[in-house]
Scaffold this active site. Structure first.
Site, PDB file in Angstrom:
ATOM      1  N   HIS A  13     -64.256 -26.320 -27.180  1.00 21.22           N
ATOM      2  CA  HIS A  13     -65.723 -26.426 -26.996  1.00 21.22           C
ATOM      3  C   HIS A  13     -65.988 -27.569 -26.025  1.00 21.22           C
ATOM      4  CE1 HIS A  13     -70.018 -26.354 -28.700  1.00 21.22           C
ATOM      5  NE2 HIS A  13     -70.011 -27.224 -27.700  1.00 21.22           N
ATOM      6  N   HIS A  15     -68.459 -28.942 -22.482  1.00 18.22           N
ATOM      7  CA  HIS A  15     -69.516 -28.812 -21.468  1.00 18.22           C
ATOM      8  C   HIS A  15     -69.020 -29.421 -20.164  1.00 18.22           C
ATOM      9  CE1 HIS A  15     -72.613 -27.658 -24.430  1.00 18.22           C
ATOM     10  NE2 HIS A  15     -71.880 -28.408 -25.240  1.00 18.22           N
ATOM     11  N   LEU A  16     -68.917 -28.595 -19.135  1.00 16.56           N
ATOM     12  CA  LEU A  16     -68.437 -29.095 -17.842  1.00 16.56           C
ATOM     13  C   LEU A  16     -69.560 -29.286 -16.838  1.00 16.56           C
ATOM     14  CD1 LEU A  16     -65.120 -27.086 -17.283  1.00 16.56           C
ATOM     15  CD2 LEU A  16     -65.355 -29.551 -17.650  1.00 16.56           C
ATOM     16  N   LYS A  99     -71.597 -17.111 -26.824  1.00 15.63           N
ATOM     17  CA  LYS A  99     -72.157 -18.264 -27.532  1.00 15.63           C
ATOM     18  C   LYS A  99     -73.572 -17.965 -28.020  1.00 15.63           C
ATOM     19  CE  LYS A  99     -72.789 -22.525 -28.845  1.00 15.63           C
ATOM     20  NZ  LYS A  99     -72.195 -23.834 -28.694  1.00 15.63           N
ATOM     21  N   HIS A 136     -73.728 -22.062 -32.481  1.00 16.91           N
ATOM     22  CA  HIS A 136     -74.373 -23.357 -32.729  1.00 16.91           C
ATOM     23  C   HIS A 136     -75.160 -23.181 -34.023  1.00 16.91           C
ATOM     24  CE1 HIS A 136     -76.219 -27.284 -31.494  1.00 16.91           C
ATOM     25  NE2 HIS A 136     -76.981 -26.901 -32.498  1.00 16.91           N
ATOM     26  N   HIS A 174     -68.566 -27.171 -33.810  1.00 21.36           N
ATOM     27  CA  HIS A 174     -68.890 -28.553 -34.200  1.00 21.36           C
ATOM     28  C   HIS A 174     -69.510 -28.659 -35.597  1.00 21.36           C
ATOM     29  CE1 HIS A 174     -72.697 -27.160 -32.578  1.00 21.36           C
ATOM     30  NE2 HIS A 174     -72.374 -27.394 -31.336  1.00 21.36           N
ATOM     31  N   ASP A 247     -66.729 -30.943 -27.815  1.00 21.39           N
ATOM     32  CA  ASP A 247     -68.155 -30.969 -27.484  1.00 21.39           C
ATOM     33  C   ASP A 247     -68.467 -32.115 -26.531  1.00 21.39           C
ATOM     34  OD1 ASP A 247     -70.714 -30.043 -27.357  1.00 21.39           O
ATOM     35  OD2 ASP A 247     -71.321 -30.758 -29.335  1.00 21.39           O
ATOM     36  N   ALA A 263     -79.348 -35.018 -26.008  1.00 21.35           N
ATOM     37  CA  ALA A 263     -78.250 -34.997 -26.980  1.00 21.35           C
ATOM     38  C   ALA A 263     -76.945 -34.752 -26.244  1.00 21.35           C
ATOM     39  CB  ALA A 263     -78.492 -33.884 -27.994  1.00 21.35           C
TER      40      ALA A 263
HETATM   41  O1  DOR Z   1     -75.117 -32.850 -28.287  1.00 19.42           O
HETATM   42  C1  DOR Z   1     -75.117 -31.762 -27.741  1.00 19.42           C
HETATM   43  N1  DOR Z   1     -75.099 -31.654 -26.406  1.00 19.42           N
HETATM   44  N2  DOR Z   1     -75.162 -30.656 -28.493  1.00 19.42           N
HETATM   45  C2  DOR Z   1     -75.324 -29.445 -27.962  1.00 19.42           C
HETATM   46  O2  DOR Z   1     -75.375 -28.500 -28.692  1.00 19.42           O
HETATM   47  C3  DOR Z   1     -75.491 -29.295 -26.495  1.00 19.42           C
HETATM   48  C4  DOR Z   1     -74.905 -30.393 -25.774  1.00 19.42           C
HETATM   49  C5  DOR Z   1     -75.321 -30.467 -24.333  1.00 19.42           C
HETATM   50  O3  DOR Z   1     -75.288 -29.446 -23.648  1.00 19.42           O
HETATM   51  O4  DOR Z   1     -75.639 -31.568 -23.874  1.00 19.42           O
HETATM   52 ZN    ZN Z   2     -71.776 -28.212 -27.301  1.00 21.68          ZN
END
Ligand code: DOR
Ligand code: ZN
Length: 349
Positions: A13, A15-16, A99, A136, A174, A247, A263
């Site tokens: 999991h 995020h790039l 997702k 999620h 997560h 994450d 977040a």
């Molecule tokens: O903390 C988070 N950041 N939770 C998520 O579900 C998305 C992620 C984000 O893309 O920044």
């Molecule tokens: Zn995430």
């Protein structure tokens, strides 16, 4: 010197992002990890197989020379997603999973699912072909307290969905609560859960006690200590259906350090070092390989990586940058609030 050699890990999991941030953060992952499940919550989101193909090409173009890395692409489920497109992407190998973001649950989730009934044709097709759904798991009902949203999601959405489609293969992304862990543990072969690095290390005090610390804010938000302990127990247990999903979610500092901060915690640079610390503390270093390198591929029906990485424990704390620069601004790196003594000695393969 104490060392630990494990198969090269994967991140289930991640995020790039895109553009300048992608370019800056990708090497932090590809120097340690062989593969990663890449989240589709770009703006606009990665919705179709064609979108995933184009995003994958941008990731490969951003990969530094000498790094070998396989992005495993995901599609962002909407109420208009076409079952045929999803199935074709899975069958061609261009897409690994779908997702589910409940609309409004988190960053860039506005195009997500409001009414799960509308997504049923896609979910039924996925159940038929064995394609995993990454979830999620938080309800968005404003009446539900943010600290309860995961437990309520399991009860109101996930459990009814799994009863309806028992063949659907689901990854609870997560997990952050004891309730989530218990549900995953008892869920049978078609259910797995990822656990982040930071949820093994922080509880909600890190965000709120003695001042507000935006770099510890993510979603699902860190919970009480008893939940962190349940997560540690699950991660270090060797149970085959718990595995690492960092994450890692970079946001440039001005978007975190403001009146309504985003977040996301950026932990790609020091995840393996932090995990070695956690597993050592729990007397479970011999289970780190299961969590980071074996259980994930087993659930996703992929072979584990053949290559190995070596971690070494050194006397002096390891020095690593507190933030990395991107073309769009600096991104702060997760601070575990303990000195890190483990170092990943083997870098890009
Ligand atoms: O903390 C988070 N950041 N939770 C998520 O579900 C998305 C992620 C984000 O893309 O920044
Ligand atoms: Zn995430």
């Amino acid at each position: 010197m104490k060392t630990l050699t494990i198969r090269r890990p994967d991140d289930w999991h991640l995020h790039l992002r895109d553009g300048a941030v992608l370019k800056a953060v990708l090497p932090e992952t590809s120097s340690h990890f062989a593969r990663a499940i890449v989240m589709p919550n770009l703006v606009p989101p990665v919705v179709t197989t064609a979108d995933a193909r184009a995003y994958r090409a941008r990731i490969m173009a951003a990969l530094p020379e000498g790094h070998r890395f396989t992005p495993l692409m995901t599609l962002y489920l909407t109420e208009r997603t076409e079952p045929d497109d999803v199935a074709a992407g899975f069958e061609s190998g261009e897409v690994t999973a779908v997702k589910l973001y409940p609309a409004g649950a988190t960053t860039n989730s506005q195009s997500g699912v409001r009414d799960i009934e509308k997504a049923l044709p896609v979910l039924e097709r996925m159940a038929e072909i064995g394609m995993p759904l990454c979830v999620h798991g938080e309800v968005t009902d404003p009446a539900i307290d943010i600290f309860d949203r995961e437990a309520v999601f399991v009860e109101r959405v996930l459990d009814p969905l799994r009863r309806r489609l028992p063949e659907l293969r689901v990854v609870m992304e997560h997990v952050t609560t004891k309730e989530g862990v218990d549900y995953a543990q008892d869920g049978g072969d078609n259910l797995a859960a990822t656990i982040t690095t930071h949820h093994l290390i922080i509880n909600r005090n890190a965000i709120l006690a003695g001042g507000i610390r935006p770099h510890y804010y993510c979603l699902p938000v860190a919970k009480r200590e008893k939940h962190r302990l349940a997560l540690r127990k699950a991660a270090t247990s060797g149970h085959p259906r718990f595995f690492l999903g960092t994450d890692s979610a970079p946001h440039v500092d001005p978007l975190k350090e403001c009146a309504c901060g985003c977040a996301g915690i950026f932990n790609a640079p020091n995840t393996m070092a932090c995990l070695a610390h956690v597993f050592e503390e729990e007397g479970a270093l011999d289970r780190l390989e299961a969590f980071a390198s074996l259980n994930g591929p087993a659930f996703y029906r992929l072979p584990p990586n053949e290559e190995r990485i070596m971690l070494a424990r050194q006397e002096e704390p390891v020095r690593y940058p507190s933030r990395i620069e991107t073309g769009d601004g600096a991104v702060t790196v997760f601070d575990p609030m303990f000195p890190i003594h483990w170092n990943v000695e083997t870098k890009a393969g």
